[in-house]
Write an enzyme that holds these catalytic residues in place. Structure first.
Site, PDB file in Angstrom:
ATOM      1  N   HIS A 325      23.951 -31.069  33.984  1.00 50.78           N
ATOM      2  CA  HIS A 325      23.307 -29.765  33.820  1.00 50.78           C
ATOM      3  C   HIS A 325      21.946 -30.024  33.176  1.00 50.78           C
ATOM      4  O   HIS A 325      21.873 -30.514  32.044  1.00 50.78           O
ATOM      5  CB  HIS A 325      24.159 -28.841  32.954  1.00 50.78           C
ATOM      6  CG  HIS A 325      25.438 -28.429  33.604  1.00 50.78           C
ATOM      7  ND1 HIS A 325      26.597 -28.187  32.902  1.00 50.78           N
ATOM      8  CD2 HIS A 325      25.742 -28.217  34.911  1.00 50.78           C
ATOM      9  CE1 HIS A 325      27.555 -27.835  33.740  1.00 50.78           C
ATOM     10  NE2 HIS A 325      27.065 -27.851  34.964  1.00 50.78           N
ATOM     11  N   GLU A 328      21.063 -29.146  29.506  1.00 51.46           N
ATOM     12  CA  GLU A 328      21.855 -29.724  28.423  1.00 51.46           C
ATOM     13  C   GLU A 328      21.265 -31.098  28.126  1.00 51.46           C
ATOM     14  O   GLU A 328      21.700 -32.115  28.658  1.00 51.46           O
ATOM     15  CB  GLU A 328      23.328 -29.765  28.821  1.00 51.46           C
ATOM     16  CG  GLU A 328      23.890 -28.356  29.025  1.00 51.46           C
ATOM     17  CD  GLU A 328      25.273 -28.321  29.652  1.00 51.46           C
ATOM     18  OE1 GLU A 328      25.927 -29.380  29.729  1.00 51.46           O
ATOM     19  OE2 GLU A 328      25.698 -27.232  30.076  1.00 51.46           O
ATOM     20  N   HIS A 463      27.597 -33.678  28.126  1.00 51.34           N
ATOM     21  CA  HIS A 463      27.166 -32.290  28.327  1.00 51.34           C
ATOM     22  C   HIS A 463      26.707 -31.704  26.994  1.00 51.34           C
ATOM     23  O   HIS A 463      26.561 -32.414  26.004  1.00 51.34           O
ATOM     24  CB  HIS A 463      28.317 -31.459  28.903  1.00 51.34           C
ATOM     25  CG  HIS A 463      28.562 -31.691  30.359  1.00 51.34           C
ATOM     26  ND1 HIS A 463      28.433 -30.707  31.316  1.00 51.34           N
ATOM     27  CD2 HIS A 463      28.918 -32.808  31.043  1.00 51.34           C
ATOM     28  CE1 HIS A 463      28.713 -31.187  32.505  1.00 51.34           C
ATOM     29  NE2 HIS A 463      29.014 -32.478  32.371  1.00 51.34           N
ATOM     30  N   GLU A 555      31.131 -32.755  25.062  1.00 52.32           N
ATOM     31  CA  GLU A 555      30.233 -31.645  24.743  1.00 52.32           C
ATOM     32  C   GLU A 555      29.618 -31.981  23.392  1.00 52.32           C
ATOM     33  O   GLU A 555      30.274 -31.946  22.361  1.00 52.32           O
ATOM     34  CB  GLU A 555      31.002 -30.331  24.695  1.00 52.32           C
ATOM     35  CG  GLU A 555      31.658 -29.934  26.014  1.00 52.32           C
ATOM     36  CD  GLU A 555      30.667 -29.345  27.009  1.00 52.32           C
ATOM     37  OE1 GLU A 555      29.516 -29.049  26.596  1.00 52.32           O
ATOM     38  OE2 GLU A 555      31.024 -29.181  28.188  1.00 52.32           O
TER      39      GLU A 555
END
Length: 725
Positions: A325, A328, A463, A555
């Protein structure tokens, strides 16, 4: 007692004396898409250039009719001189935020943070903004900066919700040093009024006509979306000031002792940094590309190894992938930091790094979606919002863009009379996925091709936007929105996730604030992907089912696009996690599978662990790696044309693999004749054949699409040249 205005003046003079330069990020954070205009009454209007709704357009038109305006100048808008105070990054604590009233506890002042996300349902404890409990012009959201601060601007957003539309269209700002006496933001002799949002998500920046020194700042809404109520999310720009009376001791600056290039790197800056690392460590690094993005930006990989460019027998292959992404961005910067750090520490003789480089072939892909990154980078850290740059140029979410092999496997199991005969690994891509009509991003095609060429053993996909490590499966059975869906290797995946989460300084902090609405600390900051939300076609699941590679998703931070000033701290939080996770590639068993007669390595031999319904295969040279937790295992190895071989292998608790070599004997000619005489067919690795065939088709379709795209780009370039002439 010294007056507020005199104190502010004194602090401002001191700040000008000591503040010689701003960070590189301050130069990139600018009012993109915002024109600042002043009318003849001295009111400041910050108009957002994004598409406006009808109500906002009417209000702006009425303002223009009432007061003649001075048109904005053509030059670039002013750039803020100060970084964010940290509402978005959570550096600002909840207790520093107060409000006049709140609509509910879940819409309290602590929720008024730029880019904070709500859950699916409105009305819970983790809603998507601060919302006032009363709809009038006396409402306010207040920040206590804890020390004198030079405030320079405000960034505003509406309420994050899929059910309601709420945002502030105009607001005022006031300042105070004691919360008793408040002074408004002024434009000359008149109180300034700032134009806010025209939708719920687009961040809008307004810079103050005069930067002001104070400890407290209030945002005072004056009007709001006609069908909504007073709701906002905010970030405030401000520089901490020196305190002439030492009433507010300055906290030690959070930073890193590693001398790394801590800033955000666009495409050109990234290429330059890659070359610098390669020039400093030419003996252990190699730069290569695996393909191009839709717009033609190259997907660069930095390889780090004591013998770069070559797969060494018995040496496992590891990869980190970041930037799937594009918005990110922390993973991208961490991988750029990591390659600099490894190069520097290897040259210093750091034995841990030397061992890692000599025993592992490391591949770092810092930007899988460079097109999306450039879009987000152009806006900057605070103004990119939550979604800008997330998708590819073709608006494809690459996190869902890999073949969904989970449901192919589960459907086959449901239909099979003997589930043991259903393949649990190396599952071929579906036929439709290999055509030119398939909606597959060129970046996804490039990564799949990369996976085929290199026998990766372990990987992590970096991410942002949360603090948690997820592990496969990411897709749930029967399309259930959320359900724990473990793989046969669930215990080892949980170990991998825990290794990263337990050594990450922020995740491991029991007192940290939750990012948005999920409390992952109750799960020790790790969770099965399907138990968070189902993601068909994820890279994690594809790696596990189509290749030998085990992969998790990390994350990395609550903030998808941290300000550059946060990057040294983020590096320190993740450095040990990044290194320790890589070292897990050396757990389990490894060895070489050879032909008894020729002593040559056997490629694509199947390695089966009894009791674990997931097999892996040997690489081209016959070497293999099977990640396992400590214990004793019964291992069966077989290959097409060879007799199976069984042995027991014990895995210890030390972070080093157990060597388990296998020597296979070819199937005897007499046995072949017996099978053929009975009308039987020789066992054939049909799954492997189909997998290879589908991969060849995908590569052919990729070449056709790339050629077509290059022709289109050349035509566009010719048209552009013709227009200029």
């Amino acid at each position: 007692m010294i007056g507020q205005s005199l104190l502010s003046l004194l602090l401002l003079v001191l700040w000008c004396f000591v503040h010689e330069s701003t960070s590189a990020e301050n130069a990139t954070l600018q009012s993109n898409g915002t024109d600042t205009v002043f009318n003849n009454n001295g009111t400041l209007l910050a108009f957002n250039n994004e598409t406006r709704n009808e109500t906002g357009a009417k209000e702006a038109a009425e303002d223009q009719r009432r007061v003649p305006e001075i048109h904005p100048q053509k030059e670039e808008p002013s750039k803020p001189d100060c970084p964010p105070v940290g509402m978005k990054s959570l550096r600002v604590s909840d207790y520093q935020l107060q409000a006049s009233t709140s609509l509910s506890s879940g819409l309290g002042p602590h929720r008024g943070r730029l880019n904070i996300q709500s859950g699916i349902e409105d009305g819970d404890e983790y809603d998507g903004a601060w919302c006032a409990g009363v709809k009038d012009q006396q409402q306010w959201l207040q920040l206590d900066a804890l020390r004198p601060t030079l405030f320079t601007g405000v960034i505003l957003q509406g309420r994050n919700s899929i059910w309601s539309w709420n945002w502030v269209t105009k607001y005022k700002v006031q300042f105070s040093n004691d919360t008793q006496t408040w002074s408004p933001a002024m434009n000359g002799s008149q109180e300034a009024v700032f134009v806010g949002n025209q939708d719920i998500e687009t961040p809008v920046l307004a810079l103050f006509p005069e930067p002001t020194v104070a400890q407290f700042i209030r945002i005072n809404p004056q009007s709001w979306f006609i069908n909504g109520t007073i709701c906002l999310r905010a970030e405030i720009l401000g520089c901490p000031m020196p305190d002439p009376y030492n009433l507010y001791p300055m906290e030690p600056e959070r930073t890193s002792t590693d001398k790394l290039d801590f800033r955000h790197h666009n495409y050109n800056a990234m290429r330059k940094l890659l070359k610098e690392v390669n020039d400093k460590c030419p003996n252990i690094t190699r730069i290569y590309t695996i393909g191009k993005s839709y717009t033609g930006l190259k997907l660069y990989v930095m390889e780090i190894s004591d013998n770069p460019g070559k797969h060494e027998l018995g040496e496992p292959e590891f990869r980190y992938v970041a930037g799937m992404h594009g918005n990110e961005v922390l993973g991208r910067e961490l991988l750029l930091n990591l390659m600099q750090y490894i190069c520097h520490e290897y040259r210093r003789g750091n034995q841990r790094i030397v061992r890692l480089v000599k025993n592992t072939r490391i591949h770092l892909l810092p930007s899988m979606n460079p097109d999306g990154y450039e879009t987000a980078y152009e806006k900057g850290s605070e103004l990119a919002g939550w979604a800008l740059g997330r998708y590819s140029f073709e608006n494809i979410d690459m996190n869902h863009n890999f073949p969904d092999l989970n449901n192919i496997m589960w459907d086959a199991q449901d239909l099979a009379t003997d589930k043991k005969k259903v393949s649990n690994h190396y599952i071929p891509m579906p036929e439709y996925y290999t055509t030119t009509d398939a909606t597959v991003a060129p970046e996804t095609r490039a990564v799949i091709n990369w996976m085929q060429d290199i026998p990766f053993v372990l990987s992590a996909n970096l991410h942002g936007g949360e603090l948690v490590v997820t592990y496969p499966f990411d897709c749930t059975r029967d399309w259930i929105p959320r359900q724990d869906t473990p793989t046969p290797d669930n215990d080892f995946f949980r170990w991998l996730a825990a290794v990263y989460a337990s050594t990450n300084l922020v995740m491991a902090n029991p007192d940290r604030r939750i990012c948005h609405y999920e409390d992952f600390q109750q799960h020790n900051n790790i969770i099965n992907g399907g138990d968070w939300h189902t993601v068909p076609g994820s890279m994690n699941d594809f790696s596990y089912l189509h290749t030998n590679c085990f992969e998790v998703t990390v994350e990395l931070s609550c903030d998808k696009f941290p300000h550059a000033s946060e990057l040294p701290v983020e590096w320190e939080s993740n450095k040990e996690s990044l290194l320790l996770y890589m070292e897990q590639v050396h757990r389990g068993i490894k060895g070489v599978i050879r032909d008894k007669d020729t002593k040559e390595g056997i490629a694509n031999a199947v390695v089966k662990i009894v009791g674990l319904d997931h097999d892996i295969r040997s690489a081209v040279d016959g070497d293999y790696w099977r990640l396992l937790n400590p214990g004793e295992y019964k291992v069966i190895v077989w290959a097409e044309g060879y007799m199976p071989f069984i042995r027991r292998c014990t895995v210890g608790s030390d972070p080093q693999p157990t060597i388990c070599d296998f020597t296979l004997t070819k199937t005897p000619l007499e046995r072949i004749k017996q099978i053929q005489a009975k009308g039987g067919k020789l066992p054939r690795d049909e799954q492997l054949r189909i997998r290879a065939l589908r991969m060849r088709k995908l590569r052919v379709s990729t070449k056709i699409l790339n050629r077509r795209r290059e022709q289109q780009q050349q035509q566009q370039q010719r048209r552009s040249k013709a227009r200029r002439k």
